[in-house]
Motif scaffolding. Structure first.
Motif, PDB file in Angstrom:
ATOM      1  N   THR A 226      66.144  79.988   7.753  1.00  0.00           N
ATOM      2  CA  THR A 226      66.782  81.051   6.950  1.00  0.00           C
ATOM      3  C   THR A 226      68.159  80.660   6.415  1.00  0.00           C
ATOM      4  OG1 THR A 226      67.982  82.278   8.702  1.00  0.00           O
ATOM      5  CG2 THR A 226      65.632  82.766   8.429  1.00  0.00           C
TER       6      THR A 226
ATOM      7  N   SER B 299      61.265  67.832   3.658  1.00  0.00           N
ATOM      8  CA  SER B 299      60.845  68.955   2.816  1.00  0.00           C
ATOM      9  C   SER B 299      59.803  69.813   3.512  1.00  0.00           C
ATOM     10  CB  SER B 299      60.295  68.432   1.488  1.00  0.00           C
ATOM     11  OG  SER B 299      61.271  67.710   0.781  1.00  0.00           O
TER      12      SER B 299
ATOM     13  N   ARG C 148      66.792  75.421  -1.080  1.00  0.00           N
ATOM     14  CA  ARG C 148      66.024  75.042   0.112  1.00  0.00           C
ATOM     15  C   ARG C 148      66.719  75.594   1.351  1.00  0.00           C
ATOM     16  NH1 ARG C 148      61.946  71.834   0.740  1.00  0.00           N
ATOM     17  NH2 ARG C 148      62.162  70.943  -1.357  1.00  0.00           N
ATOM     18  N   LYS C 149      65.905  76.134   2.268  1.00  0.00           N
ATOM     19  CA  LYS C 149      66.448  76.745   3.480  1.00  0.00           C
ATOM     20  C   LYS C 149      65.830  76.116   4.722  1.00  0.00           C
ATOM     21  CE  LYS C 149      67.235  81.260   1.309  1.00  0.00           C
ATOM     22  NZ  LYS C 149      66.948  82.717   1.381  1.00  0.00           N
TER      23      LYS C 149
ATOM     24  N   SER D 117      62.670  78.189  -2.359  1.00  0.00           N
ATOM     25  CA  SER D 117      62.473  79.272  -3.317  1.00  0.00           C
ATOM     26  C   SER D 117      62.771  78.725  -4.703  1.00  0.00           C
ATOM     27  CB  SER D 117      63.407  80.444  -3.008  1.00  0.00           C
ATOM     28  OG  SER D 117      63.125  81.009  -1.751  1.00  0.00           O
TER      29      SER D 117
ATOM     30  N   GLN E  88      55.682  73.974  13.572  1.00  0.00           N
ATOM     31  CA  GLN E  88      56.212  73.736  12.225  1.00  0.00           C
ATOM     32  C   GLN E  88      57.728  73.628  12.265  1.00  0.00           C
ATOM     33  OE1 GLN E  88      55.340  76.805   9.358  1.00  0.00           O
ATOM     34  NE2 GLN E  88      55.517  75.395   7.653  1.00  0.00           N
ATOM     35  N   GLU E  89      58.392  74.476  13.045  1.00  0.00           N
ATOM     36  CA  GLU E  89      59.838  74.404  13.178  1.00  0.00           C
ATOM     37  C   GLU E  89      60.274  73.072  13.780  1.00  0.00           C
ATOM     38  OE1 GLU E  89      61.083  77.737  15.463  1.00  0.00           O
ATOM     39  OE2 GLU E  89      60.646  79.213  13.889  1.00  0.00           O
TER      40      GLU E  89
ATOM     41  N   THR F 257      61.211  72.555   5.818  1.00  0.00           N
ATOM     42  CA  THR F 257      62.091  73.558   5.249  1.00  0.00           C
ATOM     43  C   THR F 257      61.308  74.480   4.331  1.00  0.00           C
ATOM     44  OG1 THR F 257      62.684  72.008   3.476  1.00  0.00           O
ATOM     45  CG2 THR F 257      64.117  72.060   5.407  1.00  0.00           C
ATOM     46  N   ARG F 258      61.974  75.495   3.839  1.00  0.00           N
ATOM     47  CA  ARG F 258      61.356  76.450   2.924  1.00  0.00           C
ATOM     48  C   ARG F 258      62.112  76.415   1.599  1.00  0.00           C
ATOM     49  NH1 ARG F 258      57.865  75.898   5.439  1.00  0.00           N
ATOM     50  NH2 ARG F 258      56.683  77.234   6.836  1.00  0.00           N
TER      51      ARG F 258
ATOM     52  N   GLN G  97      56.238  76.305  -3.743  1.00  0.00           N
ATOM     53  CA  GLN G  97      56.662  77.109  -2.610  1.00  0.00           C
ATOM     54  C   GLN G  97      56.242  76.454  -1.299  1.00  0.00           C
ATOM     55  OE1 GLN G  97      58.542  79.705  -3.068  1.00  0.00           O
ATOM     56  NE2 GLN G  97      58.196  80.255  -5.195  1.00  0.00           N
ATOM     57  N   ASP G  98      55.122  75.691  -1.327  1.00  0.00           N
ATOM     58  CA  ASP G  98      54.562  75.125  -0.098  1.00  0.00           C
ATOM     59  C   ASP G  98      54.455  73.606  -0.114  1.00  0.00           C
ATOM     60  OD1 ASP G  98      53.977  77.698   1.081  1.00  0.00           O
ATOM     61  OD2 ASP G  98      52.352  77.863  -0.355  1.00  0.00           O
TER      62      ASP G  98
END
Length: 272
Positions: A147, A105, A143-144, A111, A59-60, A108-109, A171-172
């Protein structure tokens, strides 16, 4: 057994390499989830936590996306899909910049800081082609990448599309994908790039000093019928996010780069 891999590597790395080769070769059907963690663990003779670690590394790398309710899906082209490395599958944006945005998108993560319906400000109603003060959905997100915060965005949609943009879904699931799953096919967008200074709130969220210049993106996305369905204003970290464009007489190519380490090469990039 883990065939044809260096047995001196950690087990999760062995699994990662095998799955990476399968993904790049088109072994798994595009748009469909990979086998579950339990099934993969049984196939490779490892613990589920080993598979989970391997999938996290993939995923990374931008090779898979883990979507709520769908499982782990490929995000690279298979032998049956032409497109740039990292292009999102299962979408119908035609491999252009919109596809690139979806792909980014997925790597990334996000919130969700705000999700509410409100009366549209003048600039929003004008962008969406709505009457002044018409009801709209406002979504504010950060967006992160690994981290590190890279973007602060405010997005507005016509109120009738609010049902497609559940707060928890975001969120996903990228917003363009959520709209498409609701039957809204986004096929084009008008985008403007500029600059803006970070105010106190945005500076705190992006972990930078107030007043630092930011990349400002303003985008209006439209569906197949030409209806504006999304108005986005994004502020992007100046050292972790960049557009690169090649201009020619016959066409153009655009890249979106994300970089969590300003001293390193871009951590993610896509030709479109």
């Amino acid at each position: 057994m883990l065939p044809d891999v260096d047995i001196t590597l950690p087990r999760f790395q062995q699994v990662r390499l095998i799955l990476r080769d399968r993904l790049r070769a088109g072994f798994y059907e595009s748009g469909l989830p990979l086998p579950g963690e339990r099934q993969l663990a049984e196939e490779f003779g490892v613990a589920r936590v080993t598979v989970r670690s391997a999938l996290a590394r993939l995923q990374e790398e931008g090779l898979v996306a883990r979507l709520r309710g769908k499982g782990t899906v490929p995000t690279v082209p298979t032998a049956r899909h032409e497109g740039p490395p990292g292009a999102a599958l299962g979408t119908s944006h035609g491999g252009g910049l919109l596809d690139n945005i979806v792909s980014m998108s997925l790597r990334t993560r996000v919130s969700v800081l705000e999700w509410r319906q409100m009366a549209a400000p003048a600039r929003v109603s004008a962008a969406l082609g709505l009457p002044p003060g018409a009801p709209v959905l406002k979504v504010v997100r950060v967006r992160k990448f690994k981290t590190h915060p890279i973007a602060y965005t405010e997005v507005f949609l016509p109120a009738d599309l609010a049902v497609a943009i559940d707060r928890h879904t975001l969120q996903d699931t990228p917003m363009l994908v959520a709209l498409e799953q609701h039957g809204v096919e986004v096929v084009s967008a008008e985008q403007t790039l500029g600059a803006a200074a970070a105010d106190l709130n945005v500076a705190r969220i992006l972990r930078i000093a107030p007043g630092v210049p930011l990349l400002r993106v303003s985008r209006v996305a439209s569906d197949r019928n030409g209806r504006p369905v999304q108005f986005l204003v994004g502020l992007y970290h100046p050292e972790r996010y960049a557009y690169q464009m090649r201009l020619t007489r016959v066409g153009a190519s655009t890249k979106v780069w994300i970089d969590a380490d300003p001293s390193a090469q871009p951590a993610a990039s896509d030709d479109v």
